[in-house]
Design a protein around this motif. Structure first.
Motif: not given
Length: 721
Positions: A68-74, A93-102, A118-125, A169-172
């Protein structure tokens, strides 16, 4: 302490956290209202704290984050991809990553890869924030059906203090978006149902429309969202059936209720679901790794795909270099590579032929006449021609013979045979267009044809079976005897390389939205059907889930994460699920026999049984369908049903405490209830303390090591902790 109300409130609730008046003999209304708000706000605060604690640990890819992280990349890079689930959860998930700087650059190659900078913390949050809403949702759901503060508190604590819910709840992952929209669907419908006396008011319409919106979002995350649609649909059908028998309603009034529900729970959710896919298609406009799963026409819409805004020869000639794609749903390309069949499958050890879902140089074939190697003149390929197909990379010919296929019974093996383009008579096939006649020209993309072996009388087939690891888990290709009337024998030519042929633009291949929508669903359904357990793969079966027989290892490096429900909670809930049928039987037998009881006692038990059965339907519909599935299943599939069982358990425990203490006088009764509730809550909090390392990370030796801080936690040998 608050005593449960014995009478259902007739007034609806304007907002999902607005607390109706509570009738009680143990305190005034304002005190109880304050206690309700303290409990609810405390639930929210504790939920946020437990879900966000140690959110950055571990600092590497955990389990399905690799997918799902790879799909956020796409999504961030706008590249089209294939997945078996609808797109909403991945888009969020991808939108949350983009908005948090990923920036979509981390590769997510495999579990255990360090994230580094890598700024993936926003997606986990983001996922943890959705997960933190689950305990408050369960609190409100239980309150809606039972109107008991203590039942709501206990139910929410079961979810709050479950280490499995914390882990999910804690992972992407897609699980928290799914559970978030599922719980919000149920809550919205219960709010809508509570406003029966205020039908057609603004609040009534609001909760109806919100229910439909949440239902479409649940399905938009995963197809198992169909279960909650079936659940809400069942409750709605029962509600309409009761209204049909209500003689105070005219048929015109009943029709109005029916039409409102059709619009709010069918048409409106369908519109939202279509909008989700419209955004998905519009956003993923570039060619990506998912192209090969879709038809040539679909691929022509993707920027960067060889078929997009390109020109192709109008015909195919002998000597052309081509790729051939199966016309089955989610069909692959005819493919070969320099690897041989194992001796068990082919005594002569010939080269493998497979179906491959990605574009690759090993997908190219040269069209040759049946009786010579080359042709100097330009000869167009037509229906009924006899041809040989030479694999361009290995210079071997497509071949079949009367040896059994690796997997499909009754079919013959297909291989690559020969050397430098020279083979034997078993390399010759007749090309036949679907509905064609002699003289019809083979056209790229448009012509559907089959390849019939002239010696055996079988046709090249793609049976939708996956080869073992020796075949790199690619699709099987066979030669299906024509007397079997095989269905998966149709192919089309996609790419053509031949400078001798004049080219035409492929603009005419454009598809409208609905064609793309239905093809995407056919491909996703086909992809789900292929998710069968692989040899040696660790999966689980539904009977294991409620008893916590085996969890799921999320991370196995220095910090170990293990998905496992809190066993005290799960086993207690299982016992209460077994207790519910006995309580229901006891209640209805006493009613049928006319046993004299206090009216309040009957009404209280009736409310408990009715509310528990409403939730039991939800538990059943989110659990038992998995027993019928042959696809690969995992432990996390039970967590939707777990939310319902938590709510049921809170109601039954609260009722049991009231019944068990009813025989004592008022002072002892109140004190004993306090003691029993405190014992229960203490046990829940202590069990969370014991098993929290499973969610937040285990750094000690394994649980069977006497020097480990988690020594003794391995209550079952099947737990990998």
């Amino acid at each position: 302490m608050v005593k449960s109300s014995t009478k259902k409130s007739k007034k609806g609730i304007e907002h999902c956290v607005q607390k109706p008046a509570i009738k009680s003999n143990e305190g005034n209304e304002s005190e109880e209202s304050l206690l309700w708000w303290i409990s609810f706000i405390g639930c929210i605060a504790a939920s946020i704290a437990t879900r966000l604690f140690n959110i950055q640990v571990p600092s590497w890819v955990v389990w399905d984050e690799t997918h799902f992280g790879k799909m956020a990349n796409y999504y961030v890079n706008r590249k089209f991809f294939f997945d078996v689930h609808p797109p909403l959860g991945k888009m969020l998930i991808a939108f949350s990553g983009y908005m948090s700087g990923y920036n979509g650059s981390f590769p997510f190659l495999k579990p255990g890869d360090e994230y580094g900078n890598a700024k993936i913390l926003g997606m986990r949050i983001f996922c943890a924030s959705l997960g933190s809403a689950l305990p408050p949702f369960v609190f409100l759901i239980t309150w809606e059906v039972r109107k008991s503060l203590m039942a709501a508190i206990i139910s929410s604590l079961f979810v709050l203090l479950d280490v499995g819910c914390v882990t999910l709840s804690q992972y992407i992952l897609l699980d928290t978006p799914l559970l978030f929209f599922l719980a919000s669907s149920v809550l919205s419908y219960l709010k809508f149902k509570s406003l029966e006396t205020r039908s057609y008011s603004f609040s009534w319409y609001f909760w109806l429309i919100l229910t439909g919106f949440c239902l479409s979002c649940t399905l938009g995350v995963k197809f198992v969202g169909l279960f909650v649609i079936l659940y809400i649909g069942s409750l709605t059908a029962l509600d309409l059936y009761e209204k049909l028998g209500d003689l105070s309603l005219t048929m015109l009034q009943f029709s109005r209720h029916l039409i409102c529900r059709i619009i709010g729970l069918i048409i409106w959710p369908l519109i939202i679901y279509l909008v989700i896919f419209a955004i998905h298609f519009d956003f993923l406009s570039k060619s990506g790794p998912g192209d090969g799963y879709y038809s040539s026409s679909f691929q022509s819409q993707l920027d960067g795909n060889p078929l997009h805004n390109s020109s192709l020869p109008k015909e195919v000639a002998f000597g052309s270099i081509i790729t051939i794609k199966s016309n089955v749903i989610s069909g692959g390309y005819l493919h070969s590579h320099a690897h041989l069949y194992p001796e068990d499958y082919a005594p002569h050890r010939q080269q493998q032929i497979t179906s491959y879902f990605h574009k690759d140089t090993n997908n190219f074939w040269k069209v040759k006449p049946s009786n010579r190697e080359e042709t100097e003149e330009l000869v167009i390929l037509k229906h009924g021609d006899y041809i040989r197909l030479e694999h361009t990379n290995t210079r071997r010919n497509l071949h079949s013979h009367k040896l059994k296929a690796p997997l499909t019974k009754g079919h013959f093996q297909v291989s690559c045979y020969g050397k430098d383009g020279k083979g034997d008579p078993n390399d010759v096939f007749r090309i036949e267009i679907l509905g064609g006649k002699e003289g019809d020209v083979i056209e790229p993309i448009r012509s559907k044809f089959k390849l019939t072996h002239i010696n055996i009388g079988c046709s090249m087939s793609s049976p939708k079976k996956q080869l073992p690891k020796w075949g790199f888990e690619q699709g099987e290709v066979t030669c299906a005897p024509n007397y079997l009337r095989p269905r998966n024998v149709w192919w089309n030519i996609e790419e053509v390389k031949d400078d001798r042929l004049s080219k035409v633009h492929v603009q005419s291949l454009s598809m409208n939205f609905f064609s793309k929508f239905f093809e995407a669903h056919r491909v996703m359904i086909e992809g789900n059907s292929r998710l069968i357990p692989k040899t040696g793969e660790r999966t689980s079966r539904p009977w294991e889930w409620p008893i916590c027989y085996r969890g799921q290892l999320f991370s196995g490096k220095e910090i170990r994460i293990y998905l496992l429900g809190n066993p005290l909670i799960w086993w207690l809930e299982l016992l209460l699920l077994f207790y519910l049928p006995f309580l229901t039987f006891y209640h209805f037998v006493r009613l049928k026999r006319g046993v004299e009881e206090d009216k309040i006692t009957i009404e209280t038990r009736n409310t408990v049984v009715k509310s528990s059965l409403i939730l039991f339907i939800g538990w059943f519909l989110h659990y038992f369908p998995f027993w019928t599935m042959s696809r690969v299943l995992y432990y996390h599939h039970y967590f939707a049903a777990f939310l319902f069982s938590s709510s049921i358990s809170g109601i039954l425990i609260d009722y049991a405490i009231e019944v068990l203490t009813e025989m004592f006088d008022e002072y002892i009764k109140v004190s004993l209830r306090h003691v029993l509730r405190c014992c229960l809550l203490s046990g829940l909090f202590y069990s969370f303390y014991l098993f929290s390392p499973l969610a937040y990370g285990m750094t000690d030796p394994r649980a069977d090591n006497v020097n480990s801080r988690i020594y003794g936690l391995k209550w079952l040998d099947s737990w990998n902790i």
